[in-house]
Design an enzyme around this catalytic site. Structure first.
Site, PDB file in Angstrom:
ATOM      1  N   HIS A   1      -2.088  10.304  -1.206  1.00  0.00           N
ATOM      2  CA  HIS A   1      -2.319   8.994  -1.791  1.00  0.00           C
ATOM      3  C   HIS A   1      -2.293   9.051  -3.321  1.00  0.00           C
ATOM      4  O   HIS A   1      -1.781   8.166  -3.979  1.00  0.00           O
ATOM      5  CB  HIS A   1      -3.705   8.547  -1.351  1.00  0.00           C
TER       6      HIS A   1
ATOM      7  N   GLU B   1       0.834  -1.220   0.000  1.00  0.00           N
ATOM      8  CA  GLU B   1       0.000   0.000   0.000  1.00  0.00           C
ATOM      9  C   GLU B   1       0.864   1.265   0.000  1.00  0.00           C
ATOM     10  O   GLU B   1       1.712   1.440   0.873  1.00  0.00           O
ATOM     11  CB  GLU B   1      -0.909  -0.008   1.240  1.00  0.00           C
TER      12      GLU B   1
ATOM     13  N   LYS C   1      -7.207  -0.682  11.695  1.00  0.00           N
ATOM     14  CA  LYS C   1      -6.653  -1.177  10.420  1.00  0.00           C
ATOM     15  C   LYS C   1      -5.438  -0.330  10.050  1.00  0.00           C
ATOM     16  O   LYS C   1      -4.414  -0.839   9.607  1.00  0.00           O
ATOM     17  CB  LYS C   1      -7.724  -1.128   9.328  1.00  0.00           C
TER      18      LYS C   1
ATOM     19  N   ASP D   1       4.640 -13.997  12.405  1.00  0.00           N
ATOM     20  CA  ASP D   1       3.292 -14.461  12.066  1.00  0.00           C
ATOM     21  C   ASP D   1       2.308 -13.298  12.272  1.00  0.00           C
ATOM     22  O   ASP D   1       1.808 -13.064  13.378  1.00  0.00           O
ATOM     23  CB  ASP D   1       2.950 -15.650  12.973  1.00  0.00           C
TER      24      ASP D   1
HETATM   25  C1  MEV Z   1      -5.966   3.117   5.115  1.00  0.00           C
HETATM   26  O1  MEV Z   1      -5.226   1.966   4.774  1.00  0.00           O
HETATM   27  C2  MEV Z   1      -5.924   3.351   6.610  1.00  0.00           C
HETATM   28  C3  MEV Z   1      -6.800   4.507   7.122  1.00  0.00           C
HETATM   29  O2  MEV Z   1      -8.141   4.311   6.693  1.00  0.00           O
HETATM   30  C4  MEV Z   1      -6.709   4.471   8.620  1.00  0.00           C
HETATM   31  C5  MEV Z   1      -7.669   5.420   9.314  1.00  0.00           C
HETATM   32  O3  MEV Z   1      -8.733   5.719   8.771  1.00  0.00           O
HETATM   33  O4  MEV Z   1      -7.317   5.815  10.455  1.00  0.00           O
HETATM   34  C6  MEV Z   1      -6.352   5.836   6.574  1.00  0.00           C
END
Ligand code: MEV
Length: 424
Positions: free
Chosen positions: A376, A78, A262, A278
């Protein structure tokens, strides 16, 4: 860590890939080439191998952890994660760097005992035999025991179920030292199972480690100065407030907490994969830990300190190793560990927690100010330029044009490449 060098490397991102490799070779004092896994090595790792699957291997700069310098190896597909980490680490460095701590590397092995004719007797017998059983497990030997780790204790949990009646769950507490420890723990619980059947006169069903490694927590915290958060549109204090609001949103709302966590795992998984650990085990443990109150919540906390600066903290279970498993077999995992310069699994866990905190900061700072798409899209434009077949020297022009036009599409990249080809 590296005691002689600073991880603040000026314009590292602007260097060529070859030059970056030279910087890293110098950092680890190693002239070897960056050798990746061979097909033969892969063939010995898992079943039915037909080839290798490559992913980008990068380093993030600027990390100052407990007063020591670290370059952070990251493997991820990513865009933006690596740059965001370096940026975050730079701001935390201005606030004094990160501070960390962690628990002993203790794992839990679970043994499920059913059909005990007398539960109270079973409980009593396990307690009486505990020390002998722990010693027997440690007599199985192995490098973990030699290094002072091994079986340390039992915890017994009792469940009364509608379906199966009374069940005992014995937890074997096992200190894994510098290993992740799955093999050692699973060997130990498989050894104990028949012994516990004999003692309790019950029947053992499952015997397996738990990935909720909540005795193996790593923590990191740090401060970002409000002044360094000032943007064209917002004062530093306003950005601090927006980040705190974003943090509280994730503390109270599972829908937001999932995305928030995430983002944390973007950084954490990157180091786990780089070091051959792992990552599924850590993912499972992290999310189970995040829901320990009964409501899924954030792994981090963001607050304003008494000076008006932003203070962030993270804690999560991190069962990682620096010996054994893929960390030993994979040459890039060896390289990653060398770059990190960690000397224990606990140190690695603390560095990884720091990376999670830094990643979370970068994500919510962007979300609470400009949004994430700006940064991005530039990387996305690079990917499209490459996908259109642009040679390396054409990529910057294609990217700048697509970004300036706000037309970041494969079709546009192809058109621009045609123009470029005509001119060159
Ligand atoms: C994208 O991979 C991760 C984000 O969505 C995390 C977040 O929203 O805090 C940017």
């Amino acid at each position: 860590m590296n005691i002689n060098k600073s991880s603040q490397i000026s314009k590292f991102y602007k260097k060529t890939l070859k030059d970056r490799q030279e910087v890293v070779k110098d950092w680890i004092d190693d002239e070897n080439d960056f050798l990746t896994l061979t097909q033969d090595q892969a063939d010995n790792m898992i079943e039915n191998v037909i080839g290798l699957y490559g992913l980008p291997f990068a380093v993030s700069t600027n990390f100052l952890i407990n007063g020591e310098e670290y370059l952070i190896p990251i493997v991820i597909e990513e865009p933006s994660v690596v740059a965001a980490l370096s940026f975050a680490a730079k701001l935390f460095r201005e606030g004094g760097g990160f501070n960390t701590s962690s628990d002993k590397p203790e794992m839990i092995g679970q043994i499920q005992i059913l059909d005990c004719p007398n539960i109270n007797n079973a409980l009593k017998q396990i307690t009486i035999e505990k020390e002998v059983l722990l010693e027997e497990v440690n007599n199985l030997g192995g490098s973990i025991v030699k290094r002072g780790g091994g079986a340390k204790d039992f915890e017994i949990r009792q469940f009364n179920t509608d379906q199966l009646g009374e069940i005992l769950i014995v937890h074997l507490i096992y200190d894994c030292r510098d290993a992740m420890g799955a093999n050692a723990v699973n060997t130990a619980v498989e050894y104990l199972a028949p012994k516990l059947e004999q003692i309790t006169r019950g029947r053992v069903n499952l015997r397996i480690l738990s990935n909720l490694t909540d005795r193996r927590i790593a923590r990191a915290e740090g401060v970002v100065l409000a002044d360094s958060l000032t943007t064209d549109e917002m004062s530093g204090s306003e950005v601090v407030q927006s980040i705190i609001e974003a943090g509280v949103f994730a503390e109270i709302d599972p829908y937001r907490a999932t995305t928030h966590n995430k983002g944390i795992m973007n950084g954490i998984d990157g180091v786990l994969i780089a070091t051959g650990n792992d990552w599924r085990a850590v993912e499972a443990g992290a999310h189970a830990f995040a829901v320990r109150s009964g409501t899924y919540s954030s792994l981090t906390k963001w607050r304003r300190d008494s000076q008006g600066n932003l203070r962030g903290s993270i804690e999560l279970p991190l069962s990682v190793g620096i010996v054994g498993g893929a960390t030993r077999v994979h040459p890039m995992a060896q390289l990653a560990l060398k770059i990190l310069g960690v000397s224990s699994a606990q140190e690695l866990a603390e560095v990884i927690a720091t990376v999670g905190l830094a990643q979370n900061f970068a994500a919510i700072r962007a979300l609470a100010t400009d949004g994430i798409q700006k940064g991005h899209m530039r990387m996305h434009a690079r990917q499209l330029a490459a996908a259109a077949g642009a040679p390396l020297e054409a990529i910057p022009l294609l990217v700048e044009t697509m970004v300036a036009e706000g037309a970041i599409r494969l079709e546009r990249a192809k058109q621009l490449l045609e123009n470029w080809n005509e001119e060159h």
